[in-house]
Design a protein around this motif. Structure first.
Motif, PDB file in Angstrom:
ATOM      1  N   TRP A 112      93.863 -48.493  -3.680  1.00 17.38           N
ATOM      2  CA  TRP A 112      94.737 -49.541  -4.183  1.00 17.38           C
ATOM      3  C   TRP A 112      96.060 -49.486  -3.448  1.00 17.38           C
ATOM      4  CZ3 TRP A 112      93.568 -53.934  -5.566  1.00 17.38           C
ATOM      5  CH2 TRP A 112      94.360 -54.761  -6.344  1.00 17.38           C
ATOM      6  N   ASP A 113      96.839 -50.561  -3.597  1.00 14.78           N
ATOM      7  CA  ASP A 113      98.103 -50.717  -2.892  1.00 14.78           C
ATOM      8  C   ASP A 113      99.265 -50.709  -3.878  1.00 14.78           C
ATOM      9  OD1 ASP A 113      96.531 -51.200  -0.575  1.00 14.78           O
ATOM     10  OD2 ASP A 113      96.325 -53.297  -1.173  1.00 14.78           O
ATOM     11  N   GLY A 114     100.458 -50.565  -3.339  1.00 20.43           N
ATOM     12  CA  GLY A 114     101.673 -50.683  -4.130  1.00 20.43           C
ATOM     13  C   GLY A 114     102.492 -51.851  -3.634  1.00 20.43           C
ATOM     14  N   GLY A 115     102.965 -52.681  -4.544  1.00 23.45           N
ATOM     15  CA  GLY A 115     103.628 -53.922  -4.177  1.00 23.45           C
ATOM     16  C   GLY A 115     104.919 -53.765  -3.398  1.00 23.45           C
ATOM     17  N   TYR A 116     105.462 -52.561  -3.349  1.00 24.25           N
ATOM     18  CA  TYR A 116     106.669 -52.330  -2.554  1.00 24.25           C
ATOM     19  C   TYR A 116     106.350 -51.971  -1.109  1.00 24.25           C
ATOM     20  CZ  TYR A 116     110.241 -52.637  -6.227  1.00 24.25           C
ATOM     21  OH  TYR A 116     111.111 -53.082  -7.199  1.00 24.25           O
ATOM     22  N   GLY A 117     105.050 -52.037  -0.741  1.00 24.92           N
ATOM     23  CA  GLY A 117     104.693 -51.839   0.660  1.00 24.92           C
ATOM     24  C   GLY A 117     103.957 -50.555   0.968  1.00 24.92           C
ATOM     25  N   THR A 118     103.072 -50.125   0.061  1.00 23.32           N
ATOM     26  CA  THR A 118     102.289 -48.911   0.291  1.00 23.32           C
ATOM     27  C   THR A 118     100.805 -49.214   0.125  1.00 23.32           C
ATOM     28  OG1 THR A 118     102.495 -48.236  -2.037  1.00 23.32           O
ATOM     29  CG2 THR A 118     104.158 -47.413  -0.496  1.00 23.32           C
ATOM     30  N   SER A 119      99.975 -48.421   0.790  1.00 19.59           N
ATOM     31  CA  SER A 119      98.530 -48.667   0.734  1.00 19.59           C
ATOM     32  C   SER A 119      97.782 -47.351   0.894  1.00 19.59           C
ATOM     33  CB  SER A 119      98.112 -49.635   1.843  1.00 19.59           C
ATOM     34  OG  SER A 119      96.722 -49.901   1.795  1.00 19.59           O
ATOM     35  N   TRP A 120      96.716 -47.190   0.106  1.00 20.03           N
ATOM     36  CA  TRP A 120      95.820 -46.035   0.225  1.00 20.03           C
ATOM     37  C   TRP A 120      94.396 -46.504   0.018  1.00 20.03           C
ATOM     38  CZ3 TRP A 120      93.266 -44.847  -4.519  1.00 20.03           C
ATOM     39  CH2 TRP A 120      92.226 -43.919  -4.369  1.00 20.03           C
ATOM     40  N   CYS A 121      93.481 -45.958   0.818  1.00 15.24           N
ATOM     41  CA  CYS A 121      92.063 -46.178   0.554  1.00 15.24           C
ATOM     42  C   CYS A 121      91.260 -44.987   1.042  1.00 15.24           C
ATOM     43  CB  CYS A 121      91.550 -47.466   1.199  1.00 15.24           C
ATOM     44  SG  CYS A 121      91.238 -47.347   2.968  1.00 15.24           S
ATOM     45  N   ASN A 122      90.109 -44.795   0.427  1.00 12.80           N
ATOM     46  CA  ASN A 122      89.078 -43.862   0.883  1.00 12.80           C
ATOM     47  C   ASN A 122      87.876 -44.666   1.333  1.00 12.80           C
ATOM     48  OD1 ASN A 122      90.684 -41.726   0.068  1.00 12.80           O
ATOM     49  ND2 ASN A 122      89.246 -40.945  -1.466  1.00 12.80           N
ATOM     50  N   ASP A 123      87.262 -44.240   2.419  1.00 14.26           N
ATOM     51  CA  ASP A 123      86.023 -44.869   2.870  1.00 14.26           C
ATOM     52  C   ASP A 123      84.940 -43.789   2.939  1.00 14.26           C
ATOM     53  OD1 ASP A 123      84.249 -46.801   3.842  1.00 14.26           O
ATOM     54  OD2 ASP A 123      84.643 -46.191   5.902  1.00 14.26           O
ATOM     55  N   PRO A 124      84.113 -43.674   1.893  1.00  9.30           N
ATOM     56  CA  PRO A 124      83.093 -42.614   1.888  1.00  9.30           C
ATOM     57  C   PRO A 124      82.144 -42.685   3.080  1.00  9.30           C
ATOM     58  CG  PRO A 124      83.333 -43.578  -0.300  1.00  9.30           C
ATOM     59  CD  PRO A 124      84.120 -44.445   0.636  1.00  9.30           C
ATOM     60  N   ALA A 125      81.892 -43.884   3.612  1.00 10.36           N
ATOM     61  CA  ALA A 125      80.946 -44.008   4.718  1.00 10.36           C
ATOM     62  C   ALA A 125      81.427 -43.272   5.963  1.00 10.36           C
ATOM     63  CB  ALA A 125      80.703 -45.487   5.033  1.00 10.36           C
ATOM     64  N   THR A 126      82.728 -43.256   6.199  1.00 13.54           N
ATOM     65  CA  THR A 126      83.279 -42.576   7.377  1.00 13.54           C
ATOM     66  C   THR A 126      83.996 -41.279   7.017  1.00 13.54           C
ATOM     67  OG1 THR A 126      85.327 -43.862   7.204  1.00 13.54           O
ATOM     68  CG2 THR A 126      83.575 -44.748   8.615  1.00 13.54           C
ATOM     69  N   GLY A 127      84.107 -40.981   5.716  1.00  9.39           N
ATOM     70  CA  GLY A 127      84.813 -39.783   5.308  1.00  9.39           C
ATOM     71  C   GLY A 127      86.291 -39.832   5.613  1.00  9.39           C
ATOM     72  N   ARG A 128      86.895 -41.003   5.523  1.00  9.32           N
ATOM     73  CA  ARG A 128      88.301 -41.187   5.869  1.00  9.32           C
ATOM     74  C   ARG A 128      89.165 -41.398   4.633  1.00  9.32           C
ATOM     75  NH1 ARG A 128      86.877 -39.559  10.071  1.00  9.32           N
ATOM     76  NH2 ARG A 128      87.096 -40.458  12.162  1.00  9.32           N
ATOM     77  N   VAL A 129      90.357 -40.811   4.665  1.00  3.69           N
ATOM     78  CA  VAL A 129      91.434 -41.135   3.743  1.00  3.69           C
ATOM     79  C   VAL A 129      92.534 -41.778   4.580  1.00  3.69           C
ATOM     80  CG1 VAL A 129      93.066 -40.288   2.017  1.00  3.69           C
ATOM     81  CG2 VAL A 129      90.890 -39.090   2.361  1.00  3.69           C
ATOM     82  N   CYS A 130      92.961 -42.973   4.211  1.00  6.95           N
ATOM     83  CA  CYS A 130      93.939 -43.721   4.999  1.00  6.95           C
ATOM     84  C   CYS A 130      95.146 -44.052   4.122  1.00  6.95           C
ATOM     85  CB  CYS A 130      93.334 -45.016   5.532  1.00  6.95           C
ATOM     86  SG  CYS A 130      91.802 -44.772   6.469  1.00  6.95           S
ATOM     87  N   VAL A 131      96.344 -43.746   4.610  1.00  4.82           N
ATOM     88  CA  VAL A 131      97.562 -43.960   3.849  1.00  4.82           C
ATOM     89  C   VAL A 131      98.605 -44.604   4.743  1.00  4.82           C
ATOM     90  CG1 VAL A 131      99.385 -42.901   2.454  1.00  4.82           C
ATOM     91  CG2 VAL A 131      97.084 -41.896   2.472  1.00  4.82           C
ATOM     92  N   LEU A 132      99.199 -45.680   4.272  1.00  6.57           N
ATOM     93  CA  LEU A 132     100.327 -46.323   4.949  1.00  6.57           C
ATOM     94  C   LEU A 132     101.451 -46.466   3.944  1.00  6.57           C
ATOM     95  CD1 LEU A 132     101.623 -47.782   7.368  1.00  6.57           C
ATOM     96  CD2 LEU A 132     100.633 -49.915   6.492  1.00  6.57           C
ATOM     97  N   LEU A 133     102.610 -45.887   4.247  1.00  3.72           N
ATOM     98  CA  LEU A 133     103.752 -45.935   3.348  1.00  3.72           C
ATOM     99  C   LEU A 133     104.926 -46.616   4.043  1.00  3.72           C
ATOM    100  CD1 LEU A 133     103.636 -42.321   1.832  1.00  3.72           C
ATOM    101  CD2 LEU A 133     102.574 -44.418   0.953  1.00  3.72           C
ATOM    102  N   THR A 134     105.343 -47.744   3.474  1.00  5.26           N
ATOM    103  CA  THR A 134     106.558 -48.441   3.879  1.00  5.26           C
ATOM    104  C   THR A 134     107.262 -48.834   2.582  1.00  5.26           C
ATOM    105  OG1 THR A 134     105.893 -50.790   3.814  1.00  5.26           O
ATOM    106  CG2 THR A 134     105.143 -49.500   5.702  1.00  5.26           C
ATOM    107  N   GLN A 135     108.400 -49.499   2.707  1.00  7.15           N
ATOM    108  CA  GLN A 135     109.007 -50.129   1.540  1.00  7.15           C
ATOM    109  C   GLN A 135     109.322 -51.576   1.865  1.00  7.15           C
ATOM    110  OE1 GLN A 135     109.867 -47.170  -1.640  1.00  7.15           O
ATOM    111  NE2 GLN A 135     108.104 -48.338  -0.917  1.00  7.15           N
ATOM    112  N   VAL A 136     108.362 -52.208   2.561  1.00  8.90           N
ATOM    113  CA  VAL A 136     108.468 -53.615   2.937  1.00  8.90           C
ATOM    114  C   VAL A 136     107.279 -54.347   2.325  1.00  8.90           C
ATOM    115  CG1 VAL A 136     108.574 -55.273   4.838  1.00  8.90           C
ATOM    116  CG2 VAL A 136     109.674 -53.028   5.074  1.00  8.90           C
ATOM    117  N   SER A 137     107.534 -55.114   1.276  1.00 14.07           N
ATOM    118  CA  SER A 137     106.444 -55.789   0.565  1.00 14.07           C
ATOM    119  C   SER A 137     105.698 -56.771   1.455  1.00 14.07           C
ATOM    120  CB  SER A 137     107.001 -56.523  -0.658  1.00 14.07           C
ATOM    121  OG  SER A 137     107.552 -55.618  -1.591  1.00 14.07           O
ATOM    122  N   ASP A 138     106.339 -57.237   2.511  1.00 18.97           N
ATOM    123  CA  ASP A 138     105.743 -58.246   3.384  1.00 18.97           C
ATOM    124  C   ASP A 138     104.510 -57.759   4.134  1.00 18.97           C
ATOM    125  OD1 ASP A 138     108.702 -58.345   3.069  1.00 18.97           O
ATOM    126  OD2 ASP A 138     108.486 -60.339   3.941  1.00 18.97           O
TER     127      ASP A 138
END
Length: 379
Positions: A332-358
């Protein structure tokens, strides 16, 4: 990863972002973290790996994980009516239609269940469109419940907040539709009541401390709060959540959007779920959290908020291939500009942290995910 770094750097140089912290981790423990740019436009303080961020709605899956811990230890039952712990919500009334007057209601056909809070099918949530079109939404704002945006914070402690919320009718019959965000606001109150522990202490003791998430919480030390990046939306700096606010314990710990965190703490949470719960949750509970529980019509009626994805417990779950991955990606994402996801198929954890809602409408987030799920994580 180098291509991903270049893509973010290009956006920083173009003035789309002042800076960002990005991470990709693999299931075998490898990870790469890049901190780029600065914490505010025109500023000189560099983004660092330990920079704290307001993660807003990324709070939801963390609260859902603790809810499943209470289910596993027998404190809660998913099919139990929430009025067992929240008697204020007994005898619910439901609006005849969304734009009806508050008194134009019918009886709820069944009680709200604990699982309804986790799946956002309790019958109340965010309405898109002018509040003037919906008396129930306008009433929620007049009651200072903070049902839409997380800031400014509600001034009420959980008991008073719930008393005020209970004065509102539901928008839909329990179980009928998915509606965003209210479920985890109520879930936070429920977890505290059921456990007898304030929500901030409960999350710390059951989740943050065991996972080593030492930088995550509803409050920050003054020195850490001072490192919060500036928040921007639609190109304008926003000041509803200043660093000084984060040094004060909130009267209402917001289970939907109240946490601040760092990239390493979010990675720890993602790895915890990717490893099927480690020693804190059983694999079956993690599977329940990360499996879609919505029907096709419920996904369709959610519109742009889910954009074709399903919903597990406190997080979205893709149910069909898209431009980023196959089905089964969750997060799930955060409305202030953050994003996290897991993809079990590739075994990846992906995180992007900003404070830009755009980042959600200028192409930054999908570009990040597209590259993150295709990169090689160095040893």
């Amino acid at each position: 990863m180098d291509e991903l770094r270049r893509a973010l750097q290009t956006r920083i140089e173009a003035g789309t972002l002042p800076g960002a912290v990005a991470a990709v981790a693999s299931s075998d423990g490898r990870a790469r973290v890049d901190a780029l740019g600065v914490t505010e436009f025109g500023g000189e303080v560099p983004m660092r790996r330990g920079t704290p961020f307001r993660i807003t709605s990324m709070t939801k899956p963390m609260v859902a994980a603790v809810a499943m811990m209470l289910v596993e230890d027998g404190t809660l039952t998913l099919d139990a009516p929430v009025e067992s712990w929240l008697p204020e919500l007994a005898g619910r009334r439901v609006l005849r239609r969304l734009d009806a007057a508050l008194a134009d209601t019918v009886p709820a056909q069944r009680p709200i269940l604990v699982e309804d809070l986790l799946t956002f099918r309790l019958g109340h949530g965010l309405l898109l469109g002018p509040e003037s079109d919906y008396p129930v939404a306008a009433a929620g704002r007049a009651l200072d419940l903070t049902l839409a945006e997380p800031f400014p914070r509600t001034p009420y402690a959980p008991d008073e907040w719930l008393r005020r919320f209970a004065s509102l009718p539901l928008m839909y019959q329990p179980g009928a539709r998915w509606a965003y965000s209210t479920g985890t606001l109520l879930l936070g109150v429920l977890l505290s009541r059921a456990s007898g522990v304030p929500l901030d202490d409960l999350l710390r003791d059951r989740l943050f401390t065991p996972l080593g998430m030492t930088s995550t919480g509803f409050t920050l030390t003054p020195s850490t709060a001072a490192q919060l990046p500036a928040h921007y939306q639609a190109g304008e700096r926003q000041d509803l959540s200043p660093p000084s606010l984060w040094t004060q314990r909130p009267p209402f710990p917001d289970g939907s959007a109240g946490l601040a965190s760092t990239v390493d703490d979010v990675l720890a949470f993602g790895r915890f779920l990717l490893s099927a719960g480690a020693d804190l949750l059983t694999p079956s509970s993690v599977q329940a959290m990360t499996t879609n529980h919505l029907t096709g019509p419920q996904i369709e009626s959610a519109g742009i908020l889910l954009d074709g994805s399903g919903w597990g417990y406190g997080m979205s779950v893709t149910v069909r291939p898209d431009d980023i991955s196959g089905p089964g990606r969750y997060g799930w994402d955060g409305g202030y500009g953050t994003s996290w996801c897991n993809d079990p198929a590739t075994g990846r954890v992906c995180v992007l942290l900003t404070q830009v809602s755009d980042i959600f409408w200028n192409g930054t987030m999908p570009e990040f995910l597209h590259l993150a799920l295709r990169c090689n994580v160095p040893a």
